[in-house]
Design a protein around this motif. Structure first.
Motif, PDB file in Angstrom:
ATOM      1  N   GLY A 128     -33.486-103.742 -47.766  1.00 14.55           N
ATOM      2  CA  GLY A 128     -34.774-104.403 -47.950  1.00 14.55           C
ATOM      3  C   GLY A 128     -35.160-104.545 -49.403  1.00 14.55           C
ATOM      4  O   GLY A 128     -35.728-105.564 -49.812  1.00 14.55           O
ATOM      5  N   SER A 148     -39.718-101.234 -47.462  1.00 19.66           N
ATOM      6  CA  SER A 148     -38.324-100.837 -47.594  1.00 19.66           C
ATOM      7  C   SER A 148     -38.193 -99.519 -48.357  1.00 19.66           C
ATOM      8  O   SER A 148     -37.384 -98.654 -48.001  1.00 19.66           O
ATOM      9  N   THR A 195     -39.237 -96.845 -45.988  1.00 25.18           N
ATOM     10  CA  THR A 195     -38.160 -96.570 -45.039  1.00 25.18           C
ATOM     11  C   THR A 195     -37.083 -95.707 -45.672  1.00 25.18           C
ATOM     12  O   THR A 195     -36.590 -94.735 -45.073  1.00 25.18           O
ATOM     13  N   LEU A 210     -35.287-107.346 -41.102  1.00 27.90           N
ATOM     14  CA  LEU A 210     -35.419-105.986 -41.628  1.00 27.90           C
ATOM     15  C   LEU A 210     -36.749-105.355 -41.221  1.00 27.90           C
ATOM     16  O   LEU A 210     -36.829-104.133 -41.013  1.00 27.90           O
ATOM     17  N   ASN A 211     -37.787-106.179 -41.109  1.00 33.94           N
ATOM     18  CA  ASN A 211     -39.080-105.689 -40.653  1.00 33.94           C
ATOM     19  C   ASN A 211     -38.936-104.998 -39.296  1.00 33.94           C
ATOM     20  O   ASN A 211     -39.414-103.879 -39.090  1.00 33.94           O
ATOM     21  N   GLU A 258     -45.495-103.247 -43.516  1.00 29.93           N
ATOM     22  CA  GLU A 258     -45.113-104.276 -42.549  1.00 29.93           C
ATOM     23  C   GLU A 258     -46.298-105.113 -42.094  1.00 29.93           C
ATOM     24  O   GLU A 258     -46.140-106.268 -41.704  1.00 29.93           O
ATOM     25  N   GLY A 292     -33.375 -99.218 -45.728  1.00 31.88           N
ATOM     26  CA  GLY A 292     -34.335 -99.280 -46.828  1.00 31.88           C
ATOM     27  C   GLY A 292     -33.740 -99.931 -48.064  1.00 31.88           C
ATOM     28  O   GLY A 292     -34.388-100.756 -48.723  1.00 31.88           O
ATOM     29  N   THR A 308     -44.839 -97.213 -44.027  1.00 30.82           N
ATOM     30  CA  THR A 308     -44.027 -98.273 -43.424  1.00 30.82           C
ATOM     31  C   THR A 308     -44.896 -99.229 -42.628  1.00 30.82           C
ATOM     32  O   THR A 308     -44.778-100.448 -42.755  1.00 30.82           O
ATOM     33  N   LEU A 359     -42.378-106.544 -48.410  1.00 28.81           N
ATOM     34  CA  LEU A 359     -40.992-106.228 -48.082  1.00 28.81           C
ATOM     35  C   LEU A 359     -40.469-105.091 -48.951  1.00 28.81           C
ATOM     36  O   LEU A 359     -39.825-104.146 -48.460  1.00 28.81           O
ATOM     37  N   ASP A 415     -36.221-101.902 -39.421  1.00 35.14           N
ATOM     38  CA  ASP A 415     -36.795-100.692 -39.999  1.00 35.14           C
ATOM     39  C   ASP A 415     -37.761-100.021 -39.031  1.00 35.14           C
ATOM     40  O   ASP A 415     -37.838 -98.789 -38.955  1.00 35.14           O
ATOM     41  N   SER A 471     -35.907-108.183 -51.199  1.00 36.27           N
ATOM     42  CA  SER A 471     -37.187-108.488 -51.847  1.00 36.27           C
ATOM     43  C   SER A 471     -36.963-109.141 -53.214  1.00 36.27           C
ATOM     44  O   SER A 471     -37.704-110.053 -53.604  1.00 36.27           O
TER      45      SER A 471
END
Length: 421
Positions: A184, A96, A99, A31-32, A123, A181, A119, A92, A35, A188
């Protein structure tokens, strides 16, 4: 005799923990990267919808990398002092949410603040703690475990290219940000619930480097030319990578008339399939030869950049889609060779007690070097065109190979001798 079952009893939960940890970190890294890539995929839609110039779009992409580079050393030092599980889970959640809210942006300032600062800032805190967790849990096959984690980059970028392109074309670019988003935020929560706050595998966890201050760690790194050379090589690779990821979907749309979904998929799929194969190949090569000569990790990285450079040029100037995709694939294979040892090479010359801190500093320098690439390509696009701009990135790969090769040839033996406390 009564105590003989204990090893099995202990090893089973330890093994389960190690694989669950790696799986959850893989999803988080997926997802990192996904996104981070959404913006580049839907960039043509944002340009048409909001009327941004190419330079403004490049500035938004560069803002994320600048923020990442400035904050990642702080993330490394925090990762050596606090619960790495908490750092991974909170960052995270933060990126998210940023995002998700990027889908509501309508002005340049909003994109820079939410896409670039929020963002990118969220990250930045992921990689140092995540890689340190993996490195300390897989001491015997570290490069292989880190390479499995690295494959999330490729899957995240490929899937975001396909999914974000499809959603953007059919449902609007905003919904691509909303989807990733939301995923994520859910992940988390899972990380908080499933990964223990303190690593149960580390009996020496209390030996965390609480005394390693920023300046002290910086001086250690500056005294090690191998780390400096690795950092410069990393910076050259980042310069190429962020420029390529930002502008390649638009390049295919403009040059071959592809739809956004086709361009989002093709620009990322062939390259990252190659990188997936290359990272596993490179990890096996380096793990095999590093037992006899740890310098092999740097040699694999240097060769990856050097051999990959001609394919960057070829993908940019080719007149046909078939040759472009072929070059993208081989560019990816040898990029994977480099990726397979980004962390493992550094760990050969850095004390375990400051690895998260050192990796954070290396990331910061590399990303600050490479952050200008999207903006520069955006500024040059109206005059030189994307083809010439992307082709020129091959020079940075050659320069990066030279830096890492110099580190391996001239400095590694000395730094290795004093770097594994």
């Amino acid at each position: 005799m009564i105590e003989t079952p204990k090893p099995a009893t202990i090893n089973q939960p330890v093994t389960r923990y190690k694989w669950e940890l790696l799986a959850l970190l893989w999803l988080a890294f997926f997802l990192n990267q996904a996104d981070r890539q959404i913006f580049s995929v839907v960039l043509p839609l944002i340009r048409d919808d909001l009327g941004f110039t190419d330079a403004q779009l490049g500035l938004i992409a560069s803002a994320l990398i600048w923020t990442y580079g400035l904050l990642v050393p702080i993330a490394g030092f925090i990762g050596d002092r606090f619960s790495r599980r908490n750092i991974v889970a909170y960052c995270l959640l933060f990126w998210s949410v940023a995002t998700l809210f990027t889908g509501l942006c309508s002005t340049l300032v909003q994109f820079i603040l939410l896409r670039g600062v929020a963002t990118g800032g969220g990250e930045a805190f992921y990689a140092p703690s995540a890689n340190a967790l993996i490195g300390e849990n897989y001491p015997k096959n570290r490069a292989f475990a880190l390479s499995i984690h690295q494959t999330a980059v490729y899957f995240g970028i490929i899937m975001s290219g396909l999914i974000a392109g499809y959603i953007g074309e059919n449902y609007g670019w905003q919904n691509a940000f909303f989807l990733f988003g939301s995923l994520g935020v859910v992940l988390s929560i899972v990380v908080f619930l499933r990964i223990p706050k303190d690593n149960p595998l580390l009996l020496t966890a209390k030996e965390s480097p609480s005394g390693a201050e920023l300046w002290a760690t910086t001086k250690i790194i500056l005294r090690k030319p191998t780390v400096v050379m690795l950092t410069l090589g990393f910076g050259c690779m980042v310069f190429v990578n962020v420029g390529f990821l930002t502008w390649m979907p638009t390049f295919l749309v403009d040059k071959f008339g592809l739809t956004l979904t086709e361009a989002g998929f093709s620009s990322l799929f062939y390259h990252h399939v190659g990188a997936f194969l290359g990272v596993l190949w490179g990890a096996r090569l380096s793990d095999r030869y590093a037992t006899r000569n740890p310098k092999s990790r740097l040699v694999v990285q240097s060769l990856g950049l050097l051999i990959g450079a001609p394919f960057i040029y070829l993908m940019s100037v080719s007149a046909t889609q078939a040759v472009t995709y072929f070059a993208l694939f081989l560019f990816g294979v040898f990029r994977g060779w480099y990726d397979s040892n980004i962390v493992a090479s550094l760990y050969e010359v850095v004390s375990p007690k400051i690895r998260a801190s050192a990796y954070g500093l290396v990331l910061a320098c590399a990303f600050l070097i490479g952050a200008t690439s999207p903006y520069i390509l955006g500024v040059l696009k109206p005059t030189l065109g994307l083809s010439a701009g992307l082709a020129s990135l091959s020079v940075m790969y050659v320069l990066g190979a030279a830096c890492i090769g110099a580190g391996a040839w001239f400095f590694f033996d000395r730094d290795k001798e004093t770097g594994t406390a």
